[in-house]
Motif scaffolding. Structure first.
Motif, PDB file in Angstrom:
ATOM      1  N   GLY A 184      -9.220  19.320 -13.836  1.00 40.36           N
ATOM      2  CA  GLY A 184      -9.533  17.904 -14.030  1.00 40.36           C
ATOM      3  C   GLY A 184     -10.685  17.693 -14.994  1.00 40.36           C
ATOM      4  N   LEU A 185     -11.740  18.505 -14.874  1.00 43.17           N
ATOM      5  CA  LEU A 185     -12.865  18.409 -15.801  1.00 43.17           C
ATOM      6  C   LEU A 185     -12.438  18.777 -17.220  1.00 43.17           C
ATOM      7  CD1 LEU A 185     -15.640  20.028 -13.568  1.00 43.17           C
ATOM      8  CD2 LEU A 185     -15.499  17.625 -14.244  1.00 43.17           C
ATOM      9  N   THR A 186     -11.602  19.795 -17.320  1.00 43.33           N
ATOM     10  CA  THR A 186     -11.092  20.187 -18.639  1.00 43.33           C
ATOM     11  C   THR A 186     -10.268  19.067 -19.246  1.00 43.33           C
ATOM     12  OG1 THR A 186     -11.017  22.495 -17.891  1.00 43.33           O
ATOM     13  CG2 THR A 186      -9.787  21.946 -19.895  1.00 43.33           C
ATOM     14  N   PHE A 187      -9.418  18.451 -18.434  1.00 45.43           N
ATOM     15  CA  PHE A 187      -8.621  17.315 -18.904  1.00 45.43           C
ATOM     16  C   PHE A 187      -9.528  16.202 -19.419  1.00 45.43           C
ATOM     17  CE2 PHE A 187      -6.493  13.262 -18.397  1.00 45.43           C
ATOM     18  CZ  PHE A 187      -5.190  13.509 -18.812  1.00 45.43           C
ATOM     19  N   LEU A 188     -10.605  15.899 -18.684  1.00 45.78           N
ATOM     20  CA  LEU A 188     -11.524  14.837 -19.080  1.00 45.78           C
ATOM     21  C   LEU A 188     -12.193  15.149 -20.409  1.00 45.78           C
ATOM     22  CD1 LEU A 188     -12.795  12.150 -18.165  1.00 45.78           C
ATOM     23  CD2 LEU A 188     -14.587  13.484 -17.029  1.00 45.78           C
ATOM     24  N   ALA A 189     -12.660  16.396 -20.576  1.00 45.80           N
ATOM     25  CA  ALA A 189     -13.307  16.792 -21.833  1.00 45.80           C
ATOM     26  C   ALA A 189     -12.323  16.742 -22.997  1.00 45.80           C
ATOM     27  CB  ALA A 189     -13.900  18.191 -21.693  1.00 45.80           C
ATOM     28  N   LEU A 190     -11.103  17.244 -22.779  1.00 50.10           N
ATOM     29  CA  LEU A 190     -10.088  17.207 -23.832  1.00 50.10           C
ATOM     30  C   LEU A 190      -9.720  15.774 -24.186  1.00 50.10           C
ATOM     31  CD1 LEU A 190      -7.765  20.101 -22.582  1.00 50.10           C
ATOM     32  CD2 LEU A 190      -9.170  20.130 -24.639  1.00 50.10           C
ATOM     33  N   LEU A 191      -9.685  14.906 -23.174  1.00 51.30           N
ATOM     34  CA  LEU A 191      -9.351  13.500 -23.404  1.00 51.30           C
ATOM     35  C   LEU A 191     -10.383  12.839 -24.309  1.00 51.30           C
ATOM     36  CD1 LEU A 191      -8.093  10.961 -20.813  1.00 51.30           C
ATOM     37  CD2 LEU A 191     -10.141  10.413 -22.087  1.00 51.30           C
ATOM     38  N   VAL A 192     -11.674  13.029 -23.992  1.00 51.65           N
ATOM     39  CA  VAL A 192     -12.739  12.421 -24.803  1.00 51.65           C
ATOM     40  C   VAL A 192     -12.724  12.988 -26.214  1.00 51.65           C
ATOM     41  CG1 VAL A 192     -15.237  12.205 -25.064  1.00 51.65           C
ATOM     42  CG2 VAL A 192     -14.187  11.865 -22.824  1.00 51.65           C
ATOM     43  N   ALA A 193     -12.590  14.315 -26.325  1.00 51.17           N
ATOM     44  CA  ALA A 193     -12.564  14.933 -27.651  1.00 51.17           C
ATOM     45  C   ALA A 193     -11.372  14.437 -28.460  1.00 51.17           C
ATOM     46  CB  ALA A 193     -12.521  16.460 -27.515  1.00 51.17           C
ATOM     47  N   ALA A 194     -10.223  14.251 -27.799  1.00 48.12           N
ATOM     48  CA  ALA A 194      -9.036  13.744 -28.492  1.00 48.12           C
ATOM     49  C   ALA A 194      -9.253  12.316 -28.960  1.00 48.12           C
ATOM     50  CB  ALA A 194      -7.821  13.827 -27.578  1.00 48.12           C
ATOM     51  N   GLY A 195      -9.899  11.490 -28.127  1.00 45.56           N
ATOM     52  CA  GLY A 195     -10.195  10.122 -28.525  1.00 45.56           C
ATOM     53  C   GLY A 195     -11.082  10.068 -29.750  1.00 45.56           C
ATOM     54  N   ILE A 196     -12.063  10.967 -29.794  1.00 41.20           N
ATOM     55  CA  ILE A 196     -12.962  11.017 -30.953  1.00 41.20           C
ATOM     56  C   ILE A 196     -12.211  11.492 -32.192  1.00 41.20           C
ATOM     57  CG2 ILE A 196     -14.979  12.216 -31.906  1.00 41.20           C
ATOM     58  CD1 ILE A 196     -16.165  12.145 -29.063  1.00 41.20           C
ATOM     59  N   ARG A 197     -11.356  12.513 -32.031  1.00 37.72           N
ATOM     60  CA  ARG A 197     -10.611  13.020 -33.181  1.00 37.72           C
ATOM     61  C   ARG A 197      -9.646  11.981 -33.734  1.00 37.72           C
ATOM     62  NH1 ARG A 197     -10.057  17.562 -30.041  1.00 37.72           N
ATOM     63  NH2 ARG A 197      -7.867  17.079 -29.639  1.00 37.72           N
ATOM     64  N   SER A 198      -9.136  11.096 -32.875  1.00 38.27           N
ATOM     65  CA  SER A 198      -8.166  10.097 -33.340  1.00 38.27           C
ATOM     66  C   SER A 198      -8.835   8.890 -33.989  1.00 38.27           C
ATOM     67  CB  SER A 198      -7.305   9.626 -32.165  1.00 38.27           C
ATOM     68  OG  SER A 198      -8.082   8.935 -31.206  1.00 38.27           O
ATOM     69  N   ALA A 199     -10.154   8.777 -33.861  1.00 43.73           N
ATOM     70  CA  ALA A 199     -10.872   7.598 -34.364  1.00 43.73           C
ATOM     71  C   ALA A 199     -10.735   7.359 -35.860  1.00 43.73           C
ATOM     72  CB  ALA A 199     -12.345   7.694 -33.984  1.00 43.73           C
ATOM     73  N   PRO A 200     -10.666   8.407 -36.723  1.00 40.60           N
ATOM     74  CA  PRO A 200     -10.559   8.129 -38.160  1.00 40.60           C
ATOM     75  C   PRO A 200      -9.407   7.219 -38.541  1.00 40.60           C
ATOM     76  CG  PRO A 200     -11.116  10.423 -37.830  1.00 40.60           C
ATOM     77  CD  PRO A 200     -10.855   9.845 -36.466  1.00 40.60           C
ATOM     78  N   GLY A 201      -8.312   7.250 -37.776  1.00 39.49           N
ATOM     79  CA  GLY A 201      -7.209   6.354 -38.086  1.00 39.49           C
ATOM     80  C   GLY A 201      -7.611   4.890 -38.019  1.00 39.49           C
ATOM     81  N   VAL A 202      -8.563   4.558 -37.140  1.00 39.00           N
ATOM     82  CA  VAL A 202      -9.075   3.201 -37.023  1.00 39.00           C
ATOM     83  C   VAL A 202     -10.141   2.919 -38.069  1.00 39.00           C
ATOM     84  CG1 VAL A 202     -10.315   1.609 -35.489  1.00 39.00           C
ATOM     85  CG2 VAL A 202      -8.551   3.114 -34.559  1.00 39.00           C
ATOM     86  N   LEU A 203     -10.885   3.952 -38.482  1.00 39.62           N
ATOM     87  CA  LEU A 203     -12.055   3.757 -39.339  1.00 39.62           C
ATOM     88  C   LEU A 203     -11.750   3.756 -40.832  1.00 39.62           C
ATOM     89  CD1 LEU A 203     -14.602   6.092 -37.467  1.00 39.62           C
ATOM     90  CD2 LEU A 203     -14.264   3.617 -37.190  1.00 39.62           C
ATOM     91  N   ILE A 204     -10.590   4.246 -41.240  1.00 37.58           N
ATOM     92  CA  ILE A 204     -10.306   4.395 -42.674  1.00 37.58           C
ATOM     93  C   ILE A 204     -10.474   3.077 -43.420  1.00 37.58           C
ATOM     94  CG2 ILE A 204      -8.447   4.784 -44.353  1.00 37.58           C
ATOM     95  CD1 ILE A 204      -7.486   7.094 -42.698  1.00 37.58           C
ATOM     96  N   VAL A 205      -9.796   2.035 -42.967  1.00 37.96           N
ATOM     97  CA  VAL A 205      -9.834   0.756 -43.686  1.00 37.96           C
ATOM     98  C   VAL A 205     -11.230   0.122 -43.648  1.00 37.96           C
ATOM     99  CG1 VAL A 205      -8.897  -1.576 -43.771  1.00 37.96           C
ATOM    100  CG2 VAL A 205      -7.356   0.368 -43.434  1.00 37.96           C
ATOM    101  N   PRO A 206     -11.932   0.071 -42.490  1.00 39.17           N
ATOM    102  CA  PRO A 206     -13.299  -0.480 -42.498  1.00 39.17           C
ATOM    103  C   PRO A 206     -14.249   0.265 -43.434  1.00 39.17           C
ATOM    104  CG  PRO A 206     -12.480  -0.384 -40.255  1.00 39.17           C
ATOM    105  CD  PRO A 206     -11.472   0.318 -41.107  1.00 39.17           C
ATOM    106  N   LEU A 207     -14.167   1.595 -43.488  1.00 42.38           N
ATOM    107  CA  LEU A 207     -15.023   2.360 -44.403  1.00 42.38           C
ATOM    108  C   LEU A 207     -14.652   2.071 -45.854  1.00 42.38           C
ATOM    109  CD1 LEU A 207     -15.185   5.837 -42.588  1.00 42.38           C
ATOM    110  CD2 LEU A 207     -16.953   4.071 -42.661  1.00 42.38           C
ATOM    111  N   GLU A 208     -13.357   1.954 -46.105  1.00 37.79           N
ATOM    112  CA  GLU A 208     -12.875   1.637 -47.445  1.00 37.79           C
ATOM    113  C   GLU A 208     -13.409   0.275 -47.899  1.00 37.79           C
ATOM    114  OE1 GLU A 208      -8.492   2.173 -49.473  1.00 37.79           O
ATOM    115  OE2 GLU A 208      -8.631   1.020 -47.621  1.00 37.79           O
ATOM    116  N   GLN A 209     -13.426  -0.681 -46.994  1.00 35.78           N
ATOM    117  CA  GLN A 209     -13.870  -2.033 -47.326  1.00 35.78           C
ATOM    118  C   GLN A 209     -15.390  -2.115 -47.486  1.00 35.78           C
ATOM    119  OE1 GLN A 209     -12.166  -4.237 -44.071  1.00 35.78           O
ATOM    120  NE2 GLN A 209     -10.179  -4.499 -45.094  1.00 35.78           N
TER     121      GLN A 209
END
Length: 434
Positions: free
Chosen positions: A20-45
């Motif tokens: 369960g702890l491993t799942f939680l850590a992987l979940l947070v790390a995955a959320g952080i890794r997926s963030a660039p998809g949201v940030l590309i356009v704001p950084l571009e602008q």
């Protein structure tokens, strides 16, 4: 009696808490890794950086995420899983938090590309594989499937929230939220995570034997890891596994995970709504990957991979045309594609165990994951370049779909027969299958 000792004596096995702890850590790390998809356009602008420039930082992140994995496997053996996880999460939090202060593109490459890439490379698929092998004698495929699916759940939890926060309060507020999430789980990992069942007086879940756990002697991590790579490169199955997983990374994290939201924005679909598509994929991928783990214990893993890559290829070829079918066409793609986003992981781990021996899976799967992330980095940067050059993602989507169809043929050549194979010593492992 300490709290950990008390929990270890309860009716449930302590390995489930570790998972369960491993799942939680992987979940947070995955959320952080997926963030660039949201940030590309704001950084571009805000900064006026091209999509190719921003994609370069993401590409560096993905490369390091993959290359760190094999060394993380031996680092966990040397200093322990708990310490490694705490250091990696702190490293991620520092890198993500400092991006709010950047003003030039090289700082984006340094912070998000290098610092976050190194930290997230430790909290990755190899971690889940090692935890499963150490703590579970039974249900390995199922538990590995659940842990692998945490990357999908990370998207489900984080992406819509990140998109909404970015839309209302700006990308810096969203990034600080990610930093807080990484810092928040560090105390739980430090208090309750344990390296091995023996540390709490237990055997792995489902192991009824009375033999004493034998720990392997510690050796030079870099030397043993590179030795495993050298010997793996001399086998045909290694190249089939790396080649197919290269295509897996190119068609998931690198292309869809990074560029689907910008592609939707190009078509007039709002960012929050586009992030919702990835969240839908996360829901269906959690189901698909968990079922894939269950199937990997029972069916021919080569055939499973052939189906996964073939169906993914068809869905990617369909994607550019789904934009013409309004948002509902994209919804069909999200469901169909989401079911096998990373369903390829449990069968790949099982085939790796068969090819190189259960005692070597940690480091060998680490190198195969490195191939996965090199593919992801290639697609992340290449799709950004194609979009900048041609003004469309059409060619990137079609090419990725064709590569998946090629992978569907490659995996049928992998030998499924279990056999003994040495890499000079038994490296700590994470096989899904015994």
């Amino acid at each position: 009696m300490s709290l950990v000792s008390f929990l270890a004596r309860r009716s449930f096995h302590y390995g489930w808490l570790v998972a369960g702890l491993t799942f939680l850590a992987l979940l947070v790390a995955a959320g952080i890794r997926s963030a660039p998809g949201v940030l590309i356009v704001p950084l571009e602008q805000e900064f006026g950086w091209s999509r190719a420039t921003i994609s370069l930082a993401i590409s560096v992140n993905l490369i390091l995420y993959g290359l760190i994995g094999p060394f993380a496997a031996t680092l966990m053996e040397r200093i322990g899983i708990r310490r490694t996880m705490v250091f990696a999460l702190a490293f991620i939090a520092i890198g993500v938090g400092c991006t709010t202060l950047m003003s030039t593109s090289w700082q984006l490459v340094l912070l998000w590309g290098i610092v976050v890439g190194i930290g997230s490379g430790v909290i990755a698929l190899v971690l889940g594989a090692i935890v499963v092998n150490r703590w579970f004698f039974e249900q390995r495929g199922l538990v590995l499937g659940i842990l692998t699916a945490s990357t999908a759940t990370g998207q489900l939890v984080f992406l819509p929230v990140l998109a909404s926060i970015t839309d209302r309060f700006g990308w810096r507020t969203a990034v600080l939220g990610l930093t807080g999430a990484a810092l928040l789980i560090i105390p739980a990992i430090a208090l309750f995570m344990r390296d091995r069942p023996a540390s709490v007086g237990l055997r792995p879940f489902g192991d009824k034997s009375e033999t004493v756990e034998v720990l392997q002697p510690k050796v030079n991590s870099i030397a043993s890891t590179l030795s495993a790579l050298w010997q793996g490169m001399r086998t045909r199955d290694f190249w089939f596994l790396v080649g197919s997983f290269f295509i897996c990374g190119a068609s998931t994290n690198g292309l869809i995970g990074t560029h689907l939201i910008p592609a939707c924005i190009d078509r007039g679909i709002p960012e929050v709504r586009a992030a919702g598509l990835l969240a839908v994929m996360g829901i269906f991928d959690f189901v698909g990957t968990t079922v894939s783990g269950w199937l990997s214990d029972r069916w021919n893993n080569r055939y499973l991979l052939c189906w996964y890559y073939g169906l993914r290829g068809l869905s990617l070829i369909f994607l550019p045309f789904s934009f013409h079918l309004s948002f509902y066409g994209l919804s069909v793609f999200a469901i169909f594609y989401g079911l096998d986003w990373i369903a390829t992981v449990p069968p790949t781990v099982r085939l790796t165990a068969n090819a190189f021996g259960k005692e070597n899976v940690g480091v060998m799967f680490g190198w195969i994951v490195a191939g996965h992330q090199l593919g992801a980095a290639t697609a992340a940067f290449g799709a950004g370049v194609l979009r900048t050059w041609l003004g469309s993602y059409l060619h990137a989507f079609i090419l990725s779909g064709i590569l998946c169809l090629i992978a569907a043929v490659l995996v049928l050549r992998i030998d499924q027969t279990p056999r003994d194979w040495g890499v000079g010593r038994a490296v700590e492992v994470g096989g899904a299958g015994r």
